[in-house]
Design an enzyme around this catalytic site. Structure first.
Site, PDB file in Angstrom:
ATOM      1  N   CYS A 241      11.155 -42.741  36.121  1.00 13.11           N
ATOM      2  CA  CYS A 241      10.246 -41.924  36.918  1.00 13.11           C
ATOM      3  C   CYS A 241      11.017 -41.076  37.941  1.00 13.11           C
ATOM      4  O   CYS A 241      11.694 -40.152  37.547  1.00 13.11           O
ATOM      5  CB  CYS A 241       9.157 -42.788  37.547  1.00 13.11           C
TER       6      CYS A 241
ATOM      7  N   GLU B 131       9.175 -50.568  32.228  1.00  7.81           N
ATOM      8  CA  GLU B 131       9.256 -51.938  32.770  1.00  7.81           C
ATOM      9  C   GLU B 131       7.902 -52.660  32.743  1.00  7.81           C
ATOM     10  O   GLU B 131       7.858 -53.884  32.702  1.00  7.81           O
ATOM     11  CB  GLU B 131       9.830 -51.932  34.192  1.00  7.81           C
TER      12      GLU B 131
ATOM     13  N   HIS C 257       7.058 -45.559  32.849  1.00  2.05           N
ATOM     14  CA  HIS C 257       7.610 -46.832  33.342  1.00  2.05           C
ATOM     15  C   HIS C 257       7.669 -47.872  32.223  1.00  2.05           C
ATOM     16  O   HIS C 257       6.703 -48.626  32.034  1.00  2.05           O
ATOM     17  CB  HIS C 257       6.720 -47.386  34.462  1.00  2.05           C
TER      18      HIS C 257
HETATM   19  N1  GLN Z   1       7.435 -39.351  43.337  1.00  6.52           N
HETATM   20  C1  GLN Z   1       7.527 -38.994  41.959  1.00  6.52           C
HETATM   21  C2  GLN Z   1       6.245 -38.379  41.423  1.00  6.52           C
HETATM   22  O1  GLN Z   1       5.204 -38.538  42.006  1.00  6.52           O
HETATM   23  C3  GLN Z   1       7.939 -40.185  41.106  1.00  6.52           C
HETATM   24  C4  GLN Z   1       6.930 -41.292  41.098  1.00  6.52           C
HETATM   25  C5  GLN Z   1       7.494 -42.607  40.624  1.00  6.52           C
HETATM   26  O2  GLN Z   1       8.711 -42.824  40.614  1.00  6.52           O
HETATM   27  N2  GLN Z   1       6.644 -43.546  40.275  1.00  6.52           N
HETATM   28  O3  GLN Z   1       6.253 -37.738  40.408  1.00  6.52           O
END
Ligand code: GLN
Length: 527
Positions: A377, A505, A503
Site C-alpha cells: 500500500c 497480509e 494488502h
Molecule cells: N495513505 C495511502 C492511501 O491512502 C496508503 C494507505 C495504506 O497504506 N493503507 O492511499
C-alpha cells in the site's frame, strides 16, 4: 440447531481473548461443525477505521470492506473462514442503528432506553440470521467496565432464553506472586462474582497463567466459582499462539463445551494439517532477518504483516526475525548501516507525511543494492515515488497525499475520492479483482492471472506516467480489469522487487500462507 458461545474476559485486559475465541472456533471447525466468530467492541466509534494504531493496533479489513478489530485477523488466520461486516460490532454501531430507527419512527412513540432497545439490538446481532452450527461472540474489554454492561445484560437474557443452547466462557488471570512464591486465585473469584452479579454464571473458565496450575488450584477455583472441574482449563504462556488450540484440546476444552451443550462429544477434532504446521514451526532452525520499515513502534500496529511473515517463514523452514526499523530514523547517511543486518525489507502501509522520506531512502537502497523488497500500500506508493525521483529524474515527484501542489503527482487522489468529505469508512475498502500480466513474476507466484485482494486506500498510481515507468524498467503487472487502476508494480531486473496497492497480509492463514509472502521469504532465505 444454532448454538451460542459467549467469551468474556476479567481481571485485566490483553489476556488473549481473541486467541482463545479463535482456538475454540478452530477446534469446533476441526470437528466438522460450521462456525462463525464475531467481536463486540464496547467503544463508541462506529469502527476502528479512524483510530490511531497506537490506540488500537492494526485495523483489519474484511473482504466486504469493513474496517475492523485485529482479532478478526486471528479468527481468519486460525479458521481460514472469511469474516464480513456482520462480524465486527461496536457500541457506536449499535447506538447508530437504534437512533436511525428512532428517527425513522420505527418505535411508535416509545421512550428509547438502554434496556430493552440497546440490549435488543445487541441480542439481534448476537443471534445472527446465518445458518451455522456455532456462533462465537467475543466481548471486548474487561468485566466491570461501565461500557460492557449492556453486552452482559444481553448475554444474561440470551442465556435465560436459550437454555442449553448458550454457553458462557470466562477468561481470567491467575497471577504469580514472586515474593510469596504463590499463585493467587482471588482475582478470578472476584471476576466470576462480577459476572454472577450481572446474572451470568460462567459455564467454563479459562485461566491465563505464567506458571503451571496444579489440580488443587483448579479444584479450588471450580468449587469457589460454581464451575465443574473439567470446565476449568488453564492457558499457560506458550512460545507460539498457534499452540493454543492444541493445548486447549489436550485439556478437553472442546469436549467440555460440547457436553455443556448436551451435544455428543464424538471423535477428536481433525488437526492433522495444524500439527504439521506446528512441527514445521518447531523444527525451523535457520534465522533470516527481515527489516520492517514503518513508523509505528508498536507490535500490534502491523499484526497481520508480522504473522504473514512468520507463517511464510515456517513453510519455508526458516525462523523469520523481524527487525523493526523506524522510518523516521532512516537517513541517506545511515541507511547502509540500518539495513546491513537484514536479508530483505518490507515497507509498511501507512498514512500521512511522518516517516515517508525514510521509507523512500530504504526503497532506493534496496533497489540499487538488489536487496529483496516488498512494498504494501503506502509502501508500494513509496516505491513508485522513489523510482520517479531517482530513475525518471523528477526530483519533486510525490504523492498528492503529502504534497498536493507537486507537478509530478505520480501518486494521486483517486477520482471517486475527490468528493469525499467524511473520513470514516470512505476509503476504497475490501476486495477488488486484479488481472495479472502473463509472464510477469507475480503471475508466476500466484499461478493464475485473475486474483482478488483487499484494499484500504484513497490514493493510486497515476496512470499518466505508466508508459514512462514501463520504458524505464518498472512494470505495472497487476491492473484492475474494470477501471485500469494499477495494483502491482514490479522490477523484473531485480532479485525481488514487488509493490502491491492491496494488502495481501489480510489473506494469509495458518494453513494457507499468502503466495506473495511465501515467495518473498523464499528469496530472502537464499544466500
Ligand atoms: N495513505 C495511502 C492511501 O491512502 C496508503 C494507505 C495504506 O497504506 N493503507 O492511499
Amino acid at each position: 440447531m444454532k448454538r451460542y458461545i459467549f467469551v468474556t474476559g476479567g481481571v485485566v485486559s490483553s489476556l488473549g481473548k481473541g486467541i482463545i475465541s479463535a482456538s475454540i472456533g478452530k477446534l469446533l471447525q476441526a470437528r466438522g461443525y460450521s462456525i462463525t466468530i464475531q467481536k463486540f467492541d464496547p467503544y463508541i466509534n462506529i469502527d476502528p477505521g479512524t483510530l490511531n494504531p497506537y490506540e488500537h493496533g492494526e485495523c483489519y479489513v474484511t473482504v466486504d470492506g469493513m474496517e475492523t478489530d485485529l482479532d478478526l485477523g486471528h479468527y481468519e488466520r486460525f479458521t481460514g473462514i472469511q469474516t464480513t461486516r456482520n462480524n465486527s460490532i461496536t457500541t457506536g454501531r449499535i447506538y447508530k442503528t437504534v437512533i436511525d430507527k428512532e428517527r425513522h419512527g420505527d418505535y411508535l412513540g416509545k421512550t428509547i432506553q438502554v434496556v430493552p432497545h440497546i440490549t435488543d439490538e445487541i441480542k439481534r446481532r448476537m443471534l445472527r440470521d446465518d445458518d451455522v452450527d456455532f456462533v462465537i461472540s467475543e466481548i471486548g474489554g474487561t468485566i466491570g467496565d461501565i461500557e460492557s454492561a449492556p453486552f452482559l445484560e444481553a448475554i444474561r437474557q440470551l442465556k435465560w432464553e436459550l437454555g442449553d443452547r448458550a454457553v458462557s466462557i470466562h477468561l481470567t488471570y491467575v497471577p504469580y506472586l514472586k515474593a510469596a512464591d504463590e499463585l493467587k486465585t482471588k482475582p478470578t473469584q472476584h471476576s466470576v462474582k462480577e459476572m454472577q452479579s450481572a446474572g451470568i454464571q460462567p459455564d467454563v473458565l479459562v485461566l491465563r497463567t505464567e506458571k503451571h496450575l496444579s489440580d488443587s488450584i483448579r479444584q479450588k477455583v471450580a468449587s469457589f466459582c460454581n464451575v465443574e472441574l473439567e470446565c476449568v482449563v488453564q492457558s499457560e504462556d506458550l512460545p507460539s499462539i498457534y499452540e493454543v488450540p492444541v493445548n486447549m484440546q489436550r485439556q478437553g476444552l472442546d469436549a467440555a463445551i460440547l457436553r455443556k451443550f448436551n451435544v455428543p462429544v464424538g471423535e477428536a477434532p481433525d488437526m492433522k494439517a495444524w500439527h504439521h504446521f506446528l512441527e514445521l514451526q518447531e523444527t525451523a532452525q535457520k534465522e533470516v532477518h527481515v527489516g520492517l520499515v514503518g513508523k509505528y513502534d508498536l507490535q500490534d500496529a502491523y499484526k497481520s504483516i508480522r504473522e504473514s511473515l512468520h507463517l511464510a517463514g515456517t513453510y519455508n523452514h526458516v525462523k523469520v526475525k523481524i527487525d523493526f526499523i523506524n522510518s523516521e530514523t532512516i537517513s541517506e547517511a545511515n541507511v547502509e548501516e540500518k539495513l546491513s543486518q537484514v536479508s530483505g525489507v518490507l515497507i509498511c502501509p501507512g498514512f500521512g507525511q511522518r516517516g515517508i522520506e525514510g521509507k523512500i531512502i530504504a526503497v532506493q537502497h534496496a533497489r540499487t543494492h538488489n536487496l529483496p523488497i516488498f512494498g504494501i500500500c503506502l509502501g508500494m506508493q513509496m516505491m513508485v515515488i522513489e523510482f520517479a525521483r531517482n530513475v525518471l529524474h523528477y526530483p519533486d515527484a510525490n504523492s498528492a497525499e503529502m504534497d498536493s501542489t507537486t507537478p509530478h503527482n505520480v501518486i494521486d487522489l483517486m477520482e471517486e475520492q475527490k468528493t469525499v468529505t467524511n473520513m470514516g469508512g470512505t476509503m476504497r475498502l475490501g476486495a477488488y479483482d486484479c488481472t495479472l500480466r502473463a509472464g510477469s513474476r507475480v503471475a508466476d507466484i500466484y499461478g493464475t492471472l485473475q486474483i482478488s485482494e483487499r484494499h484500504r486506500h484513497r490514493y493510486e498510481f497515476n496512470n499518466r506516467y505508466k508508459e514512462e515507468y514501463e520504458q524505464h524498467g518498472m512494470q505495472c503487472v497487476g491492473v484492475n480489469p474494470d477501471n485500469g487502476l494499477v495494483e502491482i508494480v514490479e522490477i523484473p531486473d531485480h532479485r525481488w522487487f514487488i509493490g502491491t496497492q492491496f494488502h495481501p497480509e489480510y489473506a494469509s492463514t495458518v494453513l494457507q500462507p499468502h503466495p506473495l509472502f511465501m515467495s518473498f521469504i523464499q528469496e530472502v532465505s537464499k544466500q
